[in-house]
Design an enzyme around this catalytic site. Structure first.
Site, PDB file in Angstrom:
ATOM      1  CG  ASP A   1      -2.056   1.117   1.178  1.00 10.84           C
ATOM      2  OD1 ASP A   1      -2.530   1.255   0.294  1.00 10.84           O
ATOM      3  OD2 ASP A   1      -1.841   1.733   2.287  1.00 10.84           O
TER       4      ASP A   1
ATOM      5  CG  ASP B   1      -1.422   2.383   6.741  1.00 12.30           C
ATOM      6  OD1 ASP B   1      -1.982   2.088   5.833  1.00 12.30           O
ATOM      7  OD2 ASP B   1      -1.156   3.729   7.075  1.00 12.30           O
TER       8      ASP B   1
ATOM      9  CG  ASP C   1      -4.114  -1.503   3.411  1.00 13.39           C
ATOM     10  OD1 ASP C   1      -4.529  -1.294   2.095  1.00 13.39           O
ATOM     11  OD2 ASP C   1      -3.607  -0.882   4.050  1.00 13.39           O
TER      12      ASP C   1
END
Length: 987
Positions: A384, A635, A639
């Site tokens: 990410d 985080d 996700d």
């Protein structure tokens, strides 16, 4: 410095710059400053009669009927059968029964079933069968049951299960972490009054209120919004807090950063954006882990090997030699007890657990220990962007500051800081002030005009001056001094350049006041500079990516942010800018493009932007389908599904509870450098497991082939209890492999089982020859009596093939050389060139001391052994040393012949895959799939078992696209209420 100001703040990322005109008297051409952001859609009305419609599942995406993304709030109230006065208690209770509580259900595990699951795999079944044979079937020939073997086998099983159970009970629960992230309290309007209740009591149709600092308790549409800014980075990956206005949707779990709002709840619990992510986390509970597949194949090798020789013994001993029932059964027990690597799951678990402790020293907490093995083989790292590759803190890019007129870049920064608040800052003001380094006072702003403005007195000259900053189109419209066609063209070009690079433009203008009135007119605003705002990469991210590439791991960016921002970040990090928007995952590659399939495009891309949770999940799933082991870093709660699906999910420092709960490894130190340490550490651990696997398979071959040949050739009946002693001492020594010294590989590791089995067969047959040769010399000659004077109770030869002292000699020979094999399997060259750990060498010495003491003093009355003299012990040691020396040469010969051919075949297969782009995989039979599932994650087995016996339930959701999520939510809720109209007509 004294100041009076009117502060007007630029809008957030996500709103399009307006079209502005030059303020000159004559009509000029329209200039549209194409700033970076989203298109804004205006509210619409439903195209159908909302009082009559009952929507079906196939109508959810039919925009000709209703588009609830843009529908006016009045129609939402009609669908939800509610009003701004809220619901009454009776109606709220009815809706709780319809929609359930506003929380995520957590499944409770039954501890007893969880413990039993550790004895639920084919390796354990064979040992359990051996225990039953010892206690139930061994009552023949007027002999009692074999209690000693039964107790020893059961003890071994319980020790292994206890270790595994302890480790599993310490594992985290991803669904629980997601549930705990929900807001515990909510302010709701019930019976016409505002009150605070548990957030789990919210239902669709409730009116709620939240303000700055609050967590949004449920998905809602806003009915009132006062300067509202929502931070939903943890859910959508967007860098900037999003401004919300009347009618906008706010997601459960996002945080109110500014202002206050009221809204109508449209979805709760598992039906929220947040809840859908939670349901995806648990979606793959029944999938078989990579390590479990390897265990299944190794277990199959051992079981087939044992089965062949057990069948051979049944035919030869009973049909050929006419053995009695009990005598033949004891020989079969030897193969079952000695051949099964019963401790394999436990040894590998301990190796992984110790490795997890070592990784913790590098600030990496492992929550699923089998992920360490998978991390060693990871070939693609999907990362990410926001908060992972970047800092998630907006920053002024000093290198790209554009200046106009006589002002320097530092002057522009200073004046922009004057027009920024230092208290209760929004993200943009914070970025400007931090770039300056000093603090200035600023009055709250008016976001309608999308700019800030300050009038201040310059202490050195006493003059009043005014500075404003904001959206480019707004600021250039206000400028009247030194404003030329050339300046506007230059500004437009700069703004477009920033937009293509994903940088947010912020214009700064300045003027001087003639008098001393802070509210007076100035000499006209002049454009002095253009600032670029971006979310910068972490300082160590580029080096980490380079290190990952050096280890053979390709990095792909998968972010919810926009494509231009993703490309700019990729360029700065050296990832590349070959990235695609998320829509290609649905539409596929463009016709005539260089990619023939979506899989090929995903494999070739440097990253994807604008993705939702399902997109990240789909990317990881497809990469796995292409034969890659994938790691995913993140985080935010968005996700979590992909973290759960990935072979290794990695939650970075500062991650949400949702991400940490779904991840396999949680980093407690900022940045990604810890991942490189974890990859190297995992490869060290992998080497230890590979070394043990070769050893365990070799010992299986060595035991079953050796004792079967001895039984066939000499009618040799080795006592089963002594095989159990060998197994216990071997397993105790091998546990120390978890801290052995090994070197990590510089390429991703993989289990080449053909190599492992080839080595095992070669070592096993060679060690079998060492034992058979020793027994043959003892039985057929008097060599040892003639040369060394050793006897069997005073006789030069044993009394027969089943002499009790001969049993002890065979026990000692097998115990010593079998354990010594580990020093050969752990090394790549000569065994003495790679120093083992002190723990491994020490444990080996202790085990051999114990074996020698047993040989010298043990006269167990319940088994067929008798102590031997020191002379025999010395002969066995020398014999083993002589046979041990050539083992390295066998290893080298295997590498030069069989292993070389196996690797050439593997490389040819990889080359074919590179040409075709399709992985060469073997079609798996249903039986093989079922066999692997028996070794699957024990939590999965427990969940299946618990559901069958009613120990808990679990939310299951079919994943759907979330681009039109508010449409799906409100429409489904309305359809449910339409089918279940209120008895009290509380609409």
């Amino acid at each position: 410095m004294s100041a009076s100001n009117v502060a007007k703040e630029p809008g957030p990322q996500g709103e399009e710059s307006p079209v502005v005109r030059s303020p000159s008297p004559e009509e000029k051409k329209k200039r549209e400053y194409k700033e970076f952001g989203h298109d804004e859609e205006k509210p619409t009305h439903a195209n159908v009669d909302m009082s009559l419609i009952e929507l079906k599942a196939e109508d959810l995406y039919d925009k000709e009927k209703v588009d609830l993304e843009t529908i006016v709030i009045e129609d939402v109230f009609k669908l939800l059968q509610c009003s701004e006065e809220g619901l009454n208690d009776e109606e709220a209770q009815r809706r709780i029964e319809l929609f359930g509580p506003n929380k995520l259900e957590q499944e409770e595990q039954n501890a007893f079933l969880q413990f039993l699951s550790f004895m639920w795999n084919p390796l354990s079944w064979v040992m359990e069968g051996a225990a039953l044979v010892a206690i139930v079937l061994s009552n023949g020939n007027n002999q009692p049951p074999d209690w000693e073997d039964f107790i020893g086998i059961v003890l071994l099983l319980f020790i292994n299960s206890a270790i595994g159970f302890y480790e599993e009970r310490n594992a985290g629960n991803a669904v629980k972490a997601l549930m705990d992230s929900l807001a515990p309290k909510a302010k709701v309007r019930r019976n016409g009054s505002w009150l605070e209740i548990e957030s789990s009591g919210l239902v669709p149709g409730d009116m709620i209120s939240f303000k700055i600092g609050d967590i949004v308790p449920a998905d809602c549409r806003l009915t009132e919004a006062i300067n509202v800014s929502i931070d939903q980075a943890a859910l959508t990956g967007e860098s900037l807090p999003q401004s919300k206005k009347l009618g906008d949707q706010c997601f459960s779990g996002s945080t109110c950063k500014q202002g206050e709002a009221e809204g109508v709840v449209i979805s709760t619990g598992a039906n929220t954006f947040f809840g859908r992510a939670a349901s995806l986390v648990g979606q793959d509970d029944d999938t078989t882990g990579h390590l479990q597949k390897i265990l299944a194949q190794i277990g199959s090798f051992c079981l087939v090997s044992i089965g062949i020789f057990v069948l051979a013994e049944i035919l030869v001993l009973y049909a050929g030699f006419r053995y009695s029932y009990r005598r033949g059964l004891n020989n079969i027990l030897v193969l079952l007890i000695g051949g099964i690597p019963i401790a394999m799951p436990t040894v590998l678990s301990v190796t992984l657990a110790v490795g997890a402790q070592q990784l913790a020293k590098h600030k990496a907490i492992v929550t699923r220990i089998t992920a360490i093995e998978e991390l060693a083989g990871v070939t693609i790292l999907c990362s990410d962007k926001t908060g992972t590759l970047t800092t998630n803190k907006l920053t002024i890019d000093r290198a790209t500051i554009r200046t106009y007129g006589p002002f320097s870049a530092d002057d522009v920064m200073l004046l922009a800081a004057y027009a920024s608040r230092t208290e209760n800052q929004d993200a943009i003001d914070s970025a400007v002030v931090q770039a300056l380094g000093d603090c200035f006072t600023c009055i709250p702003f008016n976001p309608v005009d999308k700019r800030t403005e300050i009038t201040y007195r310059e202490e050195s000259s006493g003059m009043l001056k005014r500075v404003t900053k904001g959206m480019t189109g707004i600021i250039i419209e206000l400028c009247s001094r030194n404003k030329t066609e050339e300046l506007e063209n230059r500004l437009e070009a700069d703004v477009e350049e920033f937009a293509t690079r994903g940088l947010r433009a912020l214009a700064v203008a300045y003027e001087e006041l003639d008098g001393q009135d802070p509210e007076g007119e100035g000499n006209g605003l002049e454009l002095i500079g253009l600032l670029a705002i971006f979310d910068p990469p972490r300082e160590d991210t580029k080096q980490t990516i380079d290190d990952a590439l050096a280890l053979g791991v390709k990095v792909k960016m998968v972010t919810g942010d926009q494509l231009a921002i993703a490309k700019e970040t990729g360029r700065r990090l050296g990832l590349g800018d070959h990235m695609y928007p998320a829509k290609v995952l649905k539409d596929g590659p463009a016709p005539g493009g260089k990619h023939l399939s979506l899989d090929e495009m995903i494999l070739d891309a440097d990253g994807f932007a604008g993705v939702f949770p399902e997109h990240k999940y789909e990317i990881v799933k497809r990469l796995q389908g292409l034969g890659h082991l994938c790691a995913m870093t993140g985080d935010g709660a968005n996700d979590a599904p992909a973290l759960s699906r990935a072979n290794v999910g990695i939650a970075v420092e500062g991650a949400t509870d949702a991400a940490r709960g779904a991840a396999d490894i949680v980093l407690t130190e900022p940045g990604l450098s810890t991942i490189v340490h974890a990859i190297r550490g995992s490869r060290v651990i992998f080497q230890r497991m590979r070394n043990y696997s070769i050893y365990a398979c070799a010992v299986t071959i060595r035991i079953v082939v050796c004792f079967a040949i001895l039984a066939f050739a000499f009618k040799f009946d080795f006592p089963p209890f002594m095989v159990l002693i060998i197994a216990l001492l071997n397993d105790g020594t091998i546990m120390t492999l978890s801290v052995d010294r090994v070197l990590p590989s510089m390429t991703p590791d993989s289990w080449d089982l053909a190599e492992i089995f080839a080595y095992a067969v070669a070592y096993g047959i060679y060690l079998t020859a060492s034992t058979v040769a020793l027994v043959t010399i003892i039985l057929e000659t008097t060599f040892f009596y003639d040369k060394f004077g050793v006897t069997f109770n005073g006789n030069p030869s044993p009394s027969g093939s089943n002499d009790y002292q001969l049993h002890m000699i065979v026990y000692l020979q097998v115990a010593i050389i079998s354990q010594a094999l580990i020093f050969v399997t752990r090394s790549h060259g000569f065994f003495f060139m790679e120093r083992p750990s002190v723990a491994l060498f020490g444990a080996f010495c202790v085990a051999q001391l114990v074996s020698s003491i047993i040989a010298a003093y043990a006269n167990f009355g319940f088994t067929q052994i008798q102590a031997i003299s020191g002379g025999w012990i010395g002969i066995v040691w020398v014999w083993n040393i002589v046979w041990f020396a050539p083992l390295d040469w066998i290893k080298f010969a295997m590498k030069a012949t069989v292993i070389k051919k196996l690797r050439q075949r593997h490389e040819a297969a990889q080359a074919a895959q590179a040409i075709t782009g399709v992985p060469i995989t073997r079609t798996q039979s249903r039986a093989a799939s079922i066999h692997e599932s028996l070794y699957s994650n024990r939590v999965s087995f427990i969940r299946r078992a618990a559901r069958k016996v009613g120990f808990g339930s679990k939310i299951t959701m079919k994943p759907e696209e979330l681009q039109r999520f508010s449409s799906i939510q409100a429409q489904r809720t309305g359809a449910t209420l339409a089918r279940n109209p209120s008895r009290t007509a509380a609409a």
